[in-house]
Design an enzyme around this catalytic site. Structure first.
Site, PDB file in Angstrom:
ATOM      1  N   GLU A 331      48.500  31.680  62.003  1.00 50.77           N
ATOM      2  CA  GLU A 331      49.875  32.130  62.181  1.00 50.77           C
ATOM      3  C   GLU A 331      50.316  33.205  61.191  1.00 50.77           C
ATOM      4  O   GLU A 331      51.143  34.056  61.506  1.00 50.77           O
ATOM      5  CB  GLU A 331      50.843  30.942  62.075  1.00 50.77           C
ATOM      6  N   SER A 332      49.790  33.176  59.983  1.00 51.34           N
ATOM      7  CA  SER A 332      50.241  34.107  58.950  1.00 51.34           C
ATOM      8  C   SER A 332      49.841  35.550  59.225  1.00 51.34           C
ATOM      9  O   SER A 332      50.325  36.463  58.558  1.00 51.34           O
ATOM     10  CB  SER A 332      49.684  33.681  57.588  1.00 51.34           C
TER      11      SER A 332
END
EC number: 2.8.3.8
Length: 503
Positions: A331-332
């Site tokens: 996700e980052s």
């Protein structure tokens, strides 16, 4: 024009009532020295106070005595808006005691709302969140009884289509962690695991005539290469140099400073496991689930794998050779490497690319993944999943809602029961030696993280993989499609379900 300041000097730029946005990801890349300076000032002057804090992915460090935990605990903060609270150990307990307002929005929706504010828009439209807890027609984003702000998420209709409209308070303080500042004040992220929302946060703050405070490891004389300067110096007000803590050499694998071929991913992962506190993944239950779930991978798939039991999917994909034929994401913003778990969750070993978090959620929200593997706390008769809130505890939805909202194949990986479950497997035969005291299957989930109705409307393939069987989502609810050798369908499955399923 930026100024070089100490942390205590920089924090004087913050006023009572400010809205602070922190660029971080769960437990990594937090501007710790800036948080510690806020706490020192608050203890001495009871200021700054009445703060609103925003972070897409939360800003803890897995230690309730460091980072922001102290000043939040002592009353400096009135409102928190985060996608995830997992690394904020004392804060997430205080939330449930109604100590301050706290709101949980999907991680990607916060990221997009920050980017919208940077572009002069008041908020961001998204289909993510429809029919789950954050939808104001369900529960809304408030976590506790005093969190009643109904301006953060609204249900709207545009051109005949329904959306949720995410609107954040105007951000006027940015707290950022970078690697280095050159003589023009340009900020690079060379030794960072990710850049997150850094640029969007700074642009939003400057549009709102606020202050950007950046903590860096060092100053450099040589100007940054233009593509490496994530934040241009013209957006920066204060630069604080704080010598970084010494890191175990295993963490050097996560910065992208040298190439790590696929053949070495496992070696580096094991090195990180040895220095990171994490749950053991070597249980029979997790092995059975991971092995079965990994069979849903196809060559050239773009994939997201959640933490916990789903992580076993990568272990069996590696054994089968499939891991080298798919593209993993986190996700980052990382793509094309191997996501790590534990305290460094959000970082990646051997990433091919790490871009801004909002761009990653563009990919997720629009169905850019092929398959995802997620955990579950509860599953109900309709196929709805609760993955963010247990009895008397919560971590937050994180990127779960964005990842599962439109991905064509969603695979939930979880044990049939919990608390005391003991399972053995010999020569492929599964035996339930002791049943868990808590059933994961319930008549109705306490809170909806994943909407089965929405998934059916989207035409998604949804599987629920346990250590004894597999269910598939149908328009009528759950359908039992596989039972493992050794399992008694009636005794080990149907008798334990609080509802009827199609077999």
């Amino acid at each position: 024009m930026y100024e070089i300041m100490t942390a205590d000097e920089a924090i004087r730029l913050i006023r009572d009532g400010d809205c602070i946005c922190v660029n971080s990801f769960v437990g990594i890349e937090n501007p710790i020295e800036l948080h510690e300076a806020i706490y020192r000032r608050y203890q001495k002057m009871q200021s700054p106070t009445h703060l609103t804090m925003i972070s897409s992915a939360g800003f803890g460090v897995w230690d309730d005595e460091h980072n922001a935990e102290g000043y939040i605990r002592e009353g400096a903060v009135d409102k928190l808006i985060c996608g995830h609270f997992g690394a904020m150990l004392s804060t997430k307990k205080l939330v449930l005691e109604d100590r301050f307002e706290a709101y949980n929005l999907p991680l990607g929706c916060i990221s997009h709302a920050i980017r919208a504010q940077a572009g002069g828009l008041p908020g961001a439209l998204s289909k993510v969140g429809l029919d789950i807890f954050v939808d104001p027609r369900k529960e809304g984003p408030g976590i506790n009884r005093i969190s009643i702000d109904d301006s953060l998420v609204r249900h709207v209709e545009v051109d005949g289509e329904e959306f949720l409209y995410y609107k954040l308070p105007k951000i006027n303080i940015a707290l950022i962690k970078g690697t280095a500042a050159d003589r023009k004040g340009n900020i690079t992220f060379d030794d960072m695991f990710m850049s997150g929302d850094a640029l969007s946060i700074c642009q939003a703050v400057k549009a709102n005539r606020g202050k950007v405070i950046v903590q860096v490891d060092r100053l450099v004389d040589t100007p940054s290469r233009p593509r490496n300067a994530i934040i241009p110096g013209c957006l920066v007000d204060a630069i604080v140099v704080a010598e970084p803590e010494a890191r175990n050499e295993a963490y050097t694998a996560l910065t992208g400073s040298f190439e790590i071929p696929y053949e070495e991913w496992n070696t580096w992962s094991e090195r990180l496991d040895s220095v990171s506190v994490k749950q053991s993944k070597n249980s029979t239950v997790a092995n059975i689930i991971g092995k079965r779930a990994s069979k849903e991978l196809r060559v050239d798939d773009i994939v997201n794998i959640g933490i916990g039991i789903p992580e076993m999917v990568s272990r069996f994909a590696r054994k089968s050779g499939m891991l080298d034929m798919v593209t993993l994401t986190v996700e980052s913003g990382g793509i094309g490497g191997f996501p790590v778990s534990g305290q460094a969750f959000g970082a990646m070993i051997g990433a091919a690319s790490v871009y801004d978090m909002a761009n990653q959620f563009d990919l997720y929200d629009n169905g850019g993944l092929d398959v995802c593997f997620m955990g579950a706390l509860e599953v109900d008769k309709d196929g709805n999943v609760n993955a963010h809130r247990g009895p008397g505890a919560f971590a937050g939805i994180g990127g779960f809602a964005n990842i599962t909202a439109k991905t064509p194949t969603v695979v939930f990986c979880f044990s049939f029961t919990a608390k005391g479950l003991e399972v053995s497997q010999k020569k492929g035969i599964v035996e339930i030696e002791k049943e868990g005291s808590i059933s994961k299957f319930v008549d109705r989930v306490k809170s909806i993280s994943f909407s089965a109705r929405r998934a059916i409307a989207n035409g998604q393939k949804v599987l629920y993989v346990t250590e004894r069987c597999v269910f598939r989502l149908t328009p009528k609810g759950l359908k039992l499609i596989e039972v493992y050798p050794g399992i008694d369908v009636q005794k080990d499955i149907l008798d334990l379900l609080p509802f009827e399923v199609e077999v």
